[in-house]
Write an enzyme that holds these catalytic residues in place. Structure first.
Site, mmCIF file in Angstrom:
data_model
loop_
_atom_site.group_PDB
_atom_site.id
_atom_site.type_symbol
_atom_site.label_atom_id
_atom_site.label_comp_id
_atom_site.label_asym_id
_atom_site.label_seq_id
_atom_site.Cartn_x
_atom_site.Cartn_y
_atom_site.Cartn_z
ATOM 1 C CB SER A 1 2.907 1.628 6.269
ATOM 2 O OG SER A 1 1.698 1.299 6.875
ATOM 3 N N GLY A 2 5.307 -0.435 6.001
ATOM 4 C CA GLY A 2 6.382 -0.904 5.124
ATOM 5 C C GLY A 2 7.676 -1.124 5.876
ATOM 6 C CG HIS B 1 -0.487 0.334 2.505
ATOM 7 N ND1 HIS B 1 -0.193 -0.599 3.473
ATOM 8 C CD2 HIS B 1 -0.224 1.534 3.071
ATOM 9 C CE1 HIS B 1 0.231 0.008 4.547
ATOM 10 N NE2 HIS B 1 0.217 1.310 4.331
ATOM 11 C CG ASP C 1 0.187 -3.959 2.829
ATOM 12 O OD1 ASP C 1 0.521 -3.424 1.751
ATOM 13 O OD2 ASP C 1 0.016 -3.325 3.885
ATOM 14 N N GLY D 1 2.556 5.961 9.031
ATOM 15 C CA GLY D 1 3.888 6.465 8.662
ATOM 16 C C GLY D 1 4.967 5.417 8.909
HETATM 17 N N1 ARG Z 1 -1.277 1.794 7.637
HETATM 18 C C1 ARG Z 1 -0.313 2.465 8.428
HETATM 19 C C2 ARG Z 1 0.708 3.181 7.525
HETATM 20 O O1 ARG Z 1 0.450 3.291 6.357
HETATM 21 C C3 ARG Z 1 0.310 1.576 9.456
HETATM 22 C C4 ARG Z 1 -0.634 1.308 10.556
HETATM 23 C C5 ARG Z 1 -0.132 0.384 11.550
HETATM 24 N N2 ARG Z 1 -1.097 0.348 12.594
HETATM 25 C C6 ARG Z 1 -0.966 -0.291 13.753
HETATM 26 N N3 ARG Z 1 -1.866 -0.187 14.671
HETATM 27 N N4 ARG Z 1 0.098 -1.001 13.970
HETATM 28 O O2 ARG Z 1 1.674 3.749 7.974
#
Ligand code: ARG
Length: 610
Positions: free
Chosen positions: A558-559, A412, A460, A556
């Protein structure tokens, strides 16, 4: 009236200037370097470590050892481990520190812990160096019973470092003459010998950056006495020199200056009051081509290896903010597959993977740890800008370097309407660091089965191929390294590390400084319970965090990496993917299960490289 006002201003100015100067000076003396404060430069302003200093030092007070002051209180009680849903099997061995595992029926195991370790998984060491235990001496940790040793501050003498013997026996080495001065003493050293105890020989010097220095200097520039490398004071600050630095072979149960972390010259830790500081040492650089190799090291045989108490755990939420709130069932939950592929590593341009060499140390911050350069050398910042625009790039996601030219990130995070670059070797997003390398992304590949559903994100994962020359993109340095790919399924309840620049409780837009935190791998069935994420999870995901809430990744991040220790190396076990907000009770973070994609990674790398 005006004159009066002028006079008043002058008086104020006279009062204010010295106060300002004083503040300025204090500021300089406590300037930052790394994240443990470095002590200032003024040479030999004061001789530290004398009789009166020890008498007045809080840590050297002759108090009764306080038995209540025990850290045995359960800050990680069994019930937490139980709700994390540990698999309860002995294979792989869940017991740490050489604990022996015994199976006690379905899902129950018991660890028989070697002394002095305690806890369900032998993860805790009781606080051994209690205040008062060593009188006016430094308590250092050892690996054999009673697991500590007192290093008396001269003129205090063993066994309890509470009585004084001035000049008898002679504390001065190498034929130095002890000159009594009340309750204190000075050593008059023979020519060529220096140091408070004449313990530094005439050829004691360092070459280059002092990495090979094995001499006896144990004082800083300012005359502070160095702490022992196995001092409880360093270890209790959460810094373990023995495992933090790559060049640690010069370290031992001594207090000689060393340069284990690639600094510019030998240094050591010192203590001022309750503060842990560090400073460069009062050591000479070897001169000329005839420079004598540094003298042979410790006069004290390192018979006892130091032991290392576990690092204190961050207790607060590292992050806030998140995506959609999952409701109920979507796809049926496939059984998590056991990983069979043992040959996960393609030929790599990088010489190693999974080994970090952080600089100096760590500053604790609310909810997470501000990390020092080199702690997570595989962490990258994935940055984007609108295609064709000439604006600057800005951080959008984390990513993980798995080889010189390859970065893993979340699917994503990839959007083909944007140009992408990655920044490696960086901890601070708002400054240009000499350690960082910026690389353009040549190709961004999203997994074919990547799918965003209202309640979850499936498969993902994405791969970024970096632009380079002759097969080299990122250069391997102390600050830029690859993480290893995992080759086994790791046990539930295992403690792993997450890192990123994502949102925190204080900064909804993310942190400028890289943060990290510890999370536990959560059993998949447990995480699929109705009150947690229900049936939306599949085997492309894994849950990690703390079911009681608190520490978590967030927007932030993510990845970015969730790395775990496998045979002493950091393997990339998860990629930050999604969660129901951040840090909420019963809503742990969900990560892409990297072991599920090993063949995919291999195939893509091969297809694009050839
Ligand atoms: N989707 C989020 C991103 O793009 C990451 C979220 C992770 N959430 C969590 N509760 N661990 O950065």
């Amino acid at each position: 009236m005006n004159l009066k006002l002028l006079f008043f201003c002058l008086v104020l100015l006279v009062l204010a200037i010295p106060a300002e100067l004083k503040r300025e000076k204090r500021h300089i003396r406590h300037g930052w370097h790394g994240h443990v404060q470095r002590h200032g430069h003024a040479k030999h302003i004061k001789k530290y470590g004398r009789y009166m200093d020890f008498i007045q030092d809080y840590f050297f007070q002759l108090v009764d050892v306080d038995d209540d002051d025990d850290d045995d209180d359960d800050n990680n009680p069994d019930w937490i481990l139980k709700i994390q849903g540990p698999a309860g099997q002995c294979n792989p061995n869940p017991c740490l520190n050489n604990g022996v595992c015994e199976e006690r029926g379905w899902r129950i195991f018991r660890c028989d812990c070697p002394e002095p370790f305690k806890g369900r998984k032998c993860e805790r060491v009781p606080k051994i160096c209690k205040r008062g235990l060593c009188g006016r001496g430094e308590c250092v940790l050892t690996s054999t019973p009673p697991f500590y040793e007192c290093k008396c501050k001269k003129p205090f003498v063993p066994p309890h470092c509470d009585s004084v013997m001035v000049c008898n026996p002679n504390p001065c080495a190498n034929g130095g003459i002890c000159i009594r001065d009340g309750m204190d003493f000075d050593c008059e050293c023979p020519p060529g010998f220096t140091g408070r105890f004449c313990h530094v020989g005439p050829n004691d010097c360092y070459i280059g950056d002092g990495e090979s220095y094995r001499g006896n200097v144990s004082e800083t520039d300012d005359g502070d006495e160095c702490l022992y490398w196995n001092s409880h004071f360093i270890l209790e600050e959460g810094i373990d020199p023995f495992s933090s630095y790559k060049n640690n072979d010069g370290l031992g149960p001594h207090n000689f200056c060393r340069n284990p972390d690639g600094d510019s010259m030998p240094w050591c830790f010192i203590r001022r009051g309750r503060k842990l500081l560090w400073d460069y040492c009062d050591v000479t650089e070897c001169r000329g081509p005839t420079a004598v190799p540094p003298p042979k090291a410790p006069t004290e045989a390192p018979t006892k290896a130091p032991i290392v108490p576990p690092r204190p755990q961050p207790t607060q939420a590292s992050s806030r903010l998140s995506t959609e709130k999952p409701t109920e069932a979507l796809a049926p939950l496939p059984k998590p597959t056991e990983v069979t592929d043992q040959t996960t590593t393609e030929p790599q341009q990088f010489s190693t993977c999974g080994k970090s060499q952080p600089k100096k140390s760590f500053k604790r911050i609310f909810g997470g740890l501000k990390v020092s350069p080199g702690t997570h050398p595989w962490q990258v910042s994935v940055q984007t800008r609108k295609k064709g625009s000439n604006h600057g790039y800005s951080h959008i996601c984390g990513g993980v370097l798995i080889d010189s030219c390859w970065v893993l990130t979340a699917g994503h995070c990839i959007d083909n309407n944007y140009d992408m670059e990655v920044v490696t070797g960086s901890v601070s997003l708002d400054s240009d660091e000499p350690t960082e390398q910026t690389l353009q992304v040549e190709d961004a590949i999203i997994h074919e089965n990547y799918r965003e559903a209202p309640d979850a994100v499936y498969n993902d994962i994405g791969l970024l191929k970096l632009k380079g020359r002759d097969g080299t993109c990122a250069n391997e340095t102390q600050f830029v390294k690859a993480a290893c790919l995992p080759d086994i399924t790791l046990p539930d309840g295992m403690e792993c590390t997450i890192s990123g620049w994502g949102a925190t409780e204080q900064s909804a837009f993310g942190s400028n400084h890289l943060l990290d935190a510890k999370v536990m791998l959560i059993n998949h069935e447990k995480c699929s319970e109705k009150k947690i994420y229900g049936s939306v999870l599949d085997n492309s995901m894994l849950c990690a965090g703390h079911l009681q809430g608190g520490v978590d990744s967030c927007q932030g991040d993510s990845g970015g990496p969730l790395t775990c220790d496998q045979h002493g190396s950091h393997v990339i076990y998860g990629l930050v993917s999604w969660g129901d907000q951040c840090g909420r009770k019963l809503k742990p973070g969900v990560y892409t299960r990297v072991t599920n994609f090993l063949d995919w990674i291999k195939a893509k790398k091969r297809a694009i490289s050839t």
